[in-house]
Design a protein around this motif. Sequence first.
Motif, mmCIF file in Angstrom:
data_model
loop_
_atom_site.group_PDB
_atom_site.id
_atom_site.type_symbol
_atom_site.label_atom_id
_atom_site.label_comp_id
_atom_site.label_asym_id
_atom_site.label_seq_id
_atom_site.Cartn_x
_atom_site.Cartn_y
_atom_site.Cartn_z
ATOM 1 N N UNK A 3 78.882 57.830 -19.629
ATOM 2 C CA UNK A 3 77.766 58.070 -20.267
ATOM 3 C C UNK A 3 76.404 56.525 -19.193
ATOM 4 N N UNK A 4 75.740 56.729 -18.749
ATOM 5 C CA UNK A 4 74.327 55.301 -18.457
ATOM 6 C C UNK A 4 73.643 55.561 -19.440
ATOM 7 N N UNK A 5 73.137 54.378 -19.998
ATOM 8 C CA UNK A 5 71.576 54.407 -20.779
ATOM 9 C C UNK A 5 70.420 54.698 -19.588
ATOM 10 N N UNK A 6 69.447 55.598 -19.973
ATOM 11 C CA UNK A 6 68.699 55.591 -19.228
ATOM 12 C C UNK A 6 67.338 54.834 -20.304
ATOM 13 N N UNK A 7 65.914 55.063 -19.160
ATOM 14 C CA UNK A 7 65.160 53.968 -20.285
ATOM 15 C C UNK A 7 64.141 54.780 -19.495
ATOM 16 N N UNK A 8 63.648 55.761 -21.030
ATOM 17 C CA UNK A 8 62.283 57.394 -19.960
ATOM 18 C C UNK A 8 61.299 56.280 -21.030
ATOM 19 N N UNK A 9 59.973 56.746 -20.623
ATOM 20 C CA UNK A 9 59.115 55.951 -21.192
ATOM 21 C C UNK A 9 57.519 57.450 -21.179
ATOM 22 N N UNK A 28 66.524 66.305 -29.052
ATOM 23 C CA UNK A 28 67.471 66.972 -27.648
ATOM 24 C C UNK A 28 68.100 65.914 -27.056
ATOM 25 N N UNK A 29 67.883 64.471 -26.674
ATOM 26 C CA UNK A 29 68.786 63.682 -26.395
ATOM 27 C C UNK A 29 70.265 63.757 -26.722
ATOM 28 N N UNK A 30 70.056 63.720 -28.050
ATOM 29 C CA UNK A 30 71.119 63.867 -29.074
ATOM 30 C C UNK A 30 72.525 65.004 -28.977
ATOM 31 N N UNK A 31 71.457 65.890 -28.835
ATOM 32 C CA UNK A 31 71.991 67.393 -28.860
ATOM 33 C C UNK A 31 73.061 67.283 -27.709
ATOM 34 N N UNK A 32 72.525 66.788 -26.929
ATOM 35 C CA UNK A 32 72.935 66.780 -25.593
ATOM 36 C C UNK A 32 74.311 65.533 -25.347
ATOM 37 N N UNK A 33 74.043 64.979 -26.461
ATOM 38 C CA UNK A 33 76.065 63.851 -26.045
ATOM 39 C C UNK A 33 75.011 62.651 -25.843
ATOM 40 N N UNK A 34 73.700 61.869 -25.999
ATOM 41 C CA UNK A 34 73.484 60.768 -25.848
ATOM 42 C C UNK A 34 73.203 59.969 -27.086
ATOM 43 N N UNK A 85 66.657 45.942 -23.227
ATOM 44 C CA UNK A 85 68.451 45.787 -22.326
ATOM 45 C C UNK A 85 69.608 45.620 -23.001
ATOM 46 N N UNK A 86 69.638 45.078 -23.639
ATOM 47 C CA UNK A 86 71.016 45.058 -24.700
ATOM 48 C C UNK A 86 70.982 46.688 -24.623
ATOM 49 N N UNK A 87 70.134 47.620 -24.909
ATOM 50 C CA UNK A 87 70.342 48.744 -25.892
ATOM 51 C C UNK A 87 70.871 49.370 -24.291
ATOM 52 N N UNK A 88 70.231 49.959 -23.167
ATOM 53 C CA UNK A 88 71.140 50.300 -22.121
ATOM 54 C C UNK A 88 72.035 49.510 -21.104
ATOM 55 N N UNK A 89 72.042 48.939 -21.803
ATOM 56 C CA UNK A 89 73.883 48.283 -21.375
ATOM 57 C C UNK A 89 74.730 48.733 -22.261
ATOM 58 N N UNK A 90 74.354 48.739 -23.913
ATOM 59 C CA UNK A 90 75.074 49.291 -24.300
ATOM 60 C C UNK A 90 75.447 50.826 -24.907
ATOM 61 N N UNK A 91 74.849 51.540 -22.996
ATOM 62 C CA UNK A 91 74.768 53.023 -23.021
ATOM 63 C C UNK A 91 74.051 53.764 -23.132
ATOM 64 N N UNK A 92 72.939 52.796 -24.676
ATOM 65 C CA UNK A 92 72.303 54.027 -24.675
ATOM 66 C C UNK A 92 71.139 54.458 -24.216
#
Length: 216
Positions: A3-9, A28-34, A85-92
């Motif tokens: 899983x890679x973090x993605x940035x949605x605005x 929705x994203x949590x239900x999809x495992x993110x 940036x830290x959240x994305x780096x952690x895969x969030x």
Amino acid sequence: MTRHGRFITLEGIEGAGKSTQVGGMAEYLRLRGMDVITTREPGGTPLAERLRAILLDPANSEMSQTAELLLLFAARADHLERLIRPALAAGCWVICDRFTDATYAYQSGGRGIDQAQIAQLEALVHGDLRPDLTFILDIPPDLGLARARRRRQGETDRFEAETLEFFTTARQVYLQLAQAQPGRYRIIDATVSLEQVQAQIRQSLAELINELEGRA
Ligand code: Z5A
């Protein structure tokens, strides 16, 4: 699958329904495992929230356009460094209610600041980091403002006090940004019911996840 973090605005003018949709998107994203965090601009960190209070305070009605622009980017610099940036780096996955597109829409469209100046600050503050996907919740300003007015409690903030023309120009800039770069933006018809707006957003999120899974 990695899983890679993605940035949605989420973007759009006042009352378009951005804040209302954030929770459903995260669910929705949590239900999809993110792993997901939700945040907002201006704000998102203790310092940026303090700057938000200054930016929105109607007592600061005399604030210059340049001071407003720099405060927005100061808040954004802290937000990016300490949270995004830290959240994305952690895969969030990071869902942010407004980001730099709002600066183009409001400070360039609404206030008339040159877009090239905003682009310089954008390059300084976030380098080449851009959202992976941006939803523009599109609504005619009179409808958005009517919704916001119905919900409002207490004093009008510094932006809510702006004219219909200000929000009309901001909306036009959002639509121009989307036209110039259709890959990143999804224009969502925000005049329809909450459920219909949510369905349009989920469809795009599902497409993004399918694309990522196809690549993995
Ligand atoms: N700003 C800037 O100038 N430059 C920048 O770079 C950035 C920001 C980042 C932030 O204030 C202000 O900062 C913003 C621009 C400026 N000001 N303006 N305008 P904010 O975050 O408090 O303002 P906002 O983003 O506009 O929030 P808002 O008015 O709450 O809009 P919203 O989040 O899009 O709407 P909402 O709260 O989800 O919904 C509004 C009401 O409509 C509420 O009662 C909902 O229940 C209702 N609603 C929502 N969706 C629907 C549908 N589909 N049908 C019917 N009713 C609905």
